[in-house]
Design a protein around this motif. Structure first.
Motif, PDB file in Angstrom:
ATOM      1  N   VAL A 189       8.401   9.580   2.266  1.00 35.73           N
ATOM      2  CA  VAL A 189       7.851   8.290   1.817  1.00 35.73           C
ATOM      3  C   VAL A 189       6.846   8.573   0.704  1.00 35.73           C
ATOM      4  N   ILE A 190       6.991   7.835  -0.383  1.00 36.47           N
ATOM      5  CA  ILE A 190       6.054   7.999  -1.501  1.00 36.47           C
ATOM      6  C   ILE A 190       5.405   6.659  -1.831  1.00 36.47           C
ATOM      7  N   PHE A 191       4.086   6.632  -1.794  1.00 38.10           N
ATOM      8  CA  PHE A 191       3.330   5.468  -2.267  1.00 38.10           C
ATOM      9  C   PHE A 191       2.954   5.688  -3.725  1.00 38.10           C
ATOM     10  N   MET A 192       2.971   4.597  -4.485  1.00 39.28           N
ATOM     11  CA  MET A 192       2.431   4.606  -5.851  1.00 39.28           C
ATOM     12  C   MET A 192       1.297   3.591  -5.909  1.00 39.28           C
ATOM     13  N   ALA A 193       0.177   3.974  -6.488  1.00 36.51           N
ATOM     14  CA  ALA A 193      -0.920   3.008  -6.627  1.00 36.51           C
ATOM     15  C   ALA A 193      -1.683   3.310  -7.911  1.00 36.51           C
ATOM     16  N   THR A 194      -1.916   2.277  -8.708  1.00 39.38           N
ATOM     17  CA  THR A 194      -2.622   2.475  -9.976  1.00 39.38           C
ATOM     18  C   THR A 194      -3.662   1.366 -10.177  1.00 39.38           C
ATOM     19  N   GLY A 195      -4.689   1.695 -10.954  1.00 39.66           N
ATOM     20  CA  GLY A 195      -5.656   0.687 -11.388  1.00 39.66           C
ATOM     21  C   GLY A 195      -6.890   0.585 -10.507  1.00 39.66           C
ATOM     22  N   THR A 196      -7.998   0.192 -11.134  1.00 45.06           N
ATOM     23  CA  THR A 196      -9.277   0.096 -10.419  1.00 45.06           C
ATOM     24  C   THR A 196      -9.225  -0.985  -9.330  1.00 45.06           C
ATOM     25  N   GLY A 197      -8.376  -1.987  -9.509  1.00 45.42           N
ATOM     26  CA  GLY A 197      -8.266  -3.072  -8.527  1.00 45.42           C
ATOM     27  C   GLY A 197      -7.851  -2.573  -7.148  1.00 45.42           C
ATOM     28  N   LYS A 198      -7.277  -1.371  -7.086  1.00 45.41           N
ATOM     29  CA  LYS A 198      -6.810  -0.854  -5.793  1.00 45.41           C
ATOM     30  C   LYS A 198      -7.738   0.236  -5.250  1.00 45.41           C
ATOM     31  N   SER A 199      -8.786   0.593  -5.985  1.00 42.82           N
ATOM     32  CA  SER A 199      -9.537   1.802  -5.620  1.00 42.82           C
ATOM     33  C   SER A 199     -10.265   1.679  -4.273  1.00 42.82           C
ATOM     34  N   LEU A 200     -10.932   0.555  -4.024  1.00 47.03           N
ATOM     35  CA  LEU A 200     -11.674   0.444  -2.755  1.00 47.03           C
ATOM     36  C   LEU A 200     -10.717   0.340  -1.575  1.00 47.03           C
ATOM     37  N   THR A 201      -9.615  -0.380  -1.801  1.00 50.08           N
ATOM     38  CA  THR A 201      -8.610  -0.495  -0.737  1.00 50.08           C
ATOM     39  C   THR A 201      -7.994   0.871  -0.449  1.00 50.08           C
ATOM     40  N   LEU A 202      -7.694   1.615  -1.513  1.00 53.01           N
ATOM     41  CA  LEU A 202      -7.100   2.945  -1.323  1.00 53.01           C
ATOM     42  C   LEU A 202      -8.033   3.833  -0.505  1.00 53.01           C
ATOM     43  N   LYS A 203      -9.315   3.738  -0.816  1.00 56.72           N
ATOM     44  CA  LYS A 203     -10.291   4.533  -0.058  1.00 56.72           C
ATOM     45  C   LYS A 203     -10.251   4.143   1.433  1.00 56.72           C
ATOM     46  N   SER A 204     -10.229   2.850   1.705  1.00 57.63           N
ATOM     47  CA  SER A 204     -10.188   2.409   3.111  1.00 57.63           C
ATOM     48  C   SER A 204      -8.895   2.844   3.786  1.00 57.63           C
ATOM     49  N   VAL A 205      -7.780   2.748   3.058  1.00 61.27           N
ATOM     50  CA  VAL A 205      -6.485   3.098   3.657  1.00 61.27           C
ATOM     51  C   VAL A 205      -6.434   4.587   3.976  1.00 61.27           C
ATOM     52  N   ILE A 206      -6.908   5.418   3.057  1.00 60.78           N
ATOM     53  CA  ILE A 206      -6.772   6.867   3.243  1.00 60.78           C
ATOM     54  C   ILE A 206      -7.939   7.460   4.039  1.00 60.78           C
ATOM     55  N   GLU A 207      -9.153   6.979   3.770  1.00 65.36           N
ATOM     56  CA  GLU A 207     -10.319   7.639   4.373  1.00 65.36           C
ATOM     57  C   GLU A 207     -11.003   6.793   5.448  1.00 65.36           C
ATOM     58  N   GLY A 208     -10.616   5.522   5.562  1.00 61.89           N
ATOM     59  CA  GLY A 208     -11.315   4.633   6.495  1.00 61.89           C
ATOM     60  C   GLY A 208     -10.770   4.721   7.915  1.00 61.89           C
ATOM     61  N   THR A 209     -11.393   3.981   8.811  1.00 68.67           N
ATOM     62  CA  THR A 209     -10.902   3.964  10.198  1.00 68.67           C
ATOM     63  C   THR A 209      -9.594   3.168  10.265  1.00 68.67           C
ATOM     64  N   PHE A 210      -8.785   3.486  11.275  1.00 68.82           N
ATOM     65  CA  PHE A 210      -7.463   2.880  11.403  1.00 68.82           C
ATOM     66  C   PHE A 210      -7.593   1.415  11.796  1.00 68.82           C
ATOM     67  N   ASN A 211      -7.217   0.530  10.896  1.00 69.10           N
ATOM     68  CA  ASN A 211      -7.289  -0.908  11.141  1.00 69.10           C
ATOM     69  C   ASN A 211      -6.119  -1.577  10.413  1.00 69.10           C
ATOM     70  N   PRO A 212      -4.897  -1.400  10.959  1.00 67.56           N
ATOM     71  CA  PRO A 212      -3.705  -1.868  10.234  1.00 67.56           C
ATOM     72  C   PRO A 212      -3.608  -3.375  10.075  1.00 67.56           C
TER      73      PRO A 212
END
Ligand SMILES: O=C1O[C@H](COP(=O)(O)O)[C@@H](O)[C@H](O)[C@H]1O
Length: 241
Positions: A189-212
């Protein structure tokens, strides 16, 4: 999980096109066909356009690839928002893939019927409890959704069905989507993500606590397969790693 950071969308798309081309050719040494699920939205457009040009247009055996979609917006095929139309316009019409290898999520029939037909078709390719797609390409919305698994929607918790249709009130639109379990049985599985608009969300998804419920992208954790994130520096800006 492997993180690949590129300077910008162009570099990301170039790196990913090369990665995918190598992977497809490697897998096809051991099996007759390659199963690939595409995503929609804006992020994959540049990647598609690169794959549709030389050298990949020539190098990749397109007639041995079977195409699927991770999700679809229930709008007519001709509508610019239709995920399948985007892939036809940017890739499939250019490289020339046999129609019988292309499996769109139909939007000319009721969404629930389309989801049931898609699930039935998937079962002709993949067996319950075994590896599904060779590769699933995913995007991530600014709100943390992936596929059409949107924050707070019951479909996030689906464990049995492989494909679901539901009404998304925020967009006044039906969606048809693969569910997390079928994607988590993929080989890669490969995710693609670009742009500053996704940066805080990306941080939460990868480094944050599990909250799907808040960040459905966190649900994607292949059981035995590989997981890669291809991101640009703008999207990666808030990561600590
Ligand atoms: O609605 C959708 O959005 C996501 C993300 O799109 P992007 O434009 O932010 O890349 C996409 O992955 C999904 O397939 C699509 O239906």
């Amino acid at each position: 999980m492997e993180l690949h950071i590129a300077q910008n969308t162009q570099e990301l798309s170039e790196n990913l096109a090369a990665w995918i081309s190598n992977y497809i050719q490697e897998v096809l040494q051991d099996q007759p066909i390659f199963t690939l699920a595409l995503s929609g939205g804006n992020t994959p457009k540049q990647l598609h356009m690169l794959l549709a040009k030389e050298p990949y247009k020539i190098m990749i055996p397109w007639n041995r690839i079977h195409f699927f979609w991770g999700d679809e917006r229930a709008v007519p095929f001709e509508d610019e928002r239709n995920n399948a139309k985007m892939a036809y316009d940017t890739l499939l019409n250019i490289v020339g893939v046999p129609e019988e290898n292309i499996h769109v999520m139909r939007t000319d029939i009721p969404p629930e019927e389309s989801a049931a037909a898609y699930e039935k078709m998937l079962h002709t390719y993949f067996k319950e409890g075994e590896t599904t797609f060779d590769l699933v390409l995913l995007g991530m919305g600014d709100d943390g959704h992936t596929l059409s698994l949107f924050p707070g929607m019951p479909v996030v918790h689906e464990q049995d069905a492989w494909v679901k249709a539901f009404f998304l009130p925020a967009q006044n639109m039906y969606r048809i989507t693969l569910t997390a379990p079928v994607v988590n049985n993929a080989a890669c599985v490969i995710f693609m993500a670009t742009g500053t608009g996704k940066s805080l969300t990306l941080k939460s998804v990868i480094e944050g606590t599990f909250n799907p419920d808040k960040y459905p992208s966190q649900l994607i954790r292949p059981e035995d397969g590989e997981l890669h994130w291809f991101v640009d520096e703008a999207a990666a800006g808030a990561l600590e790693m």
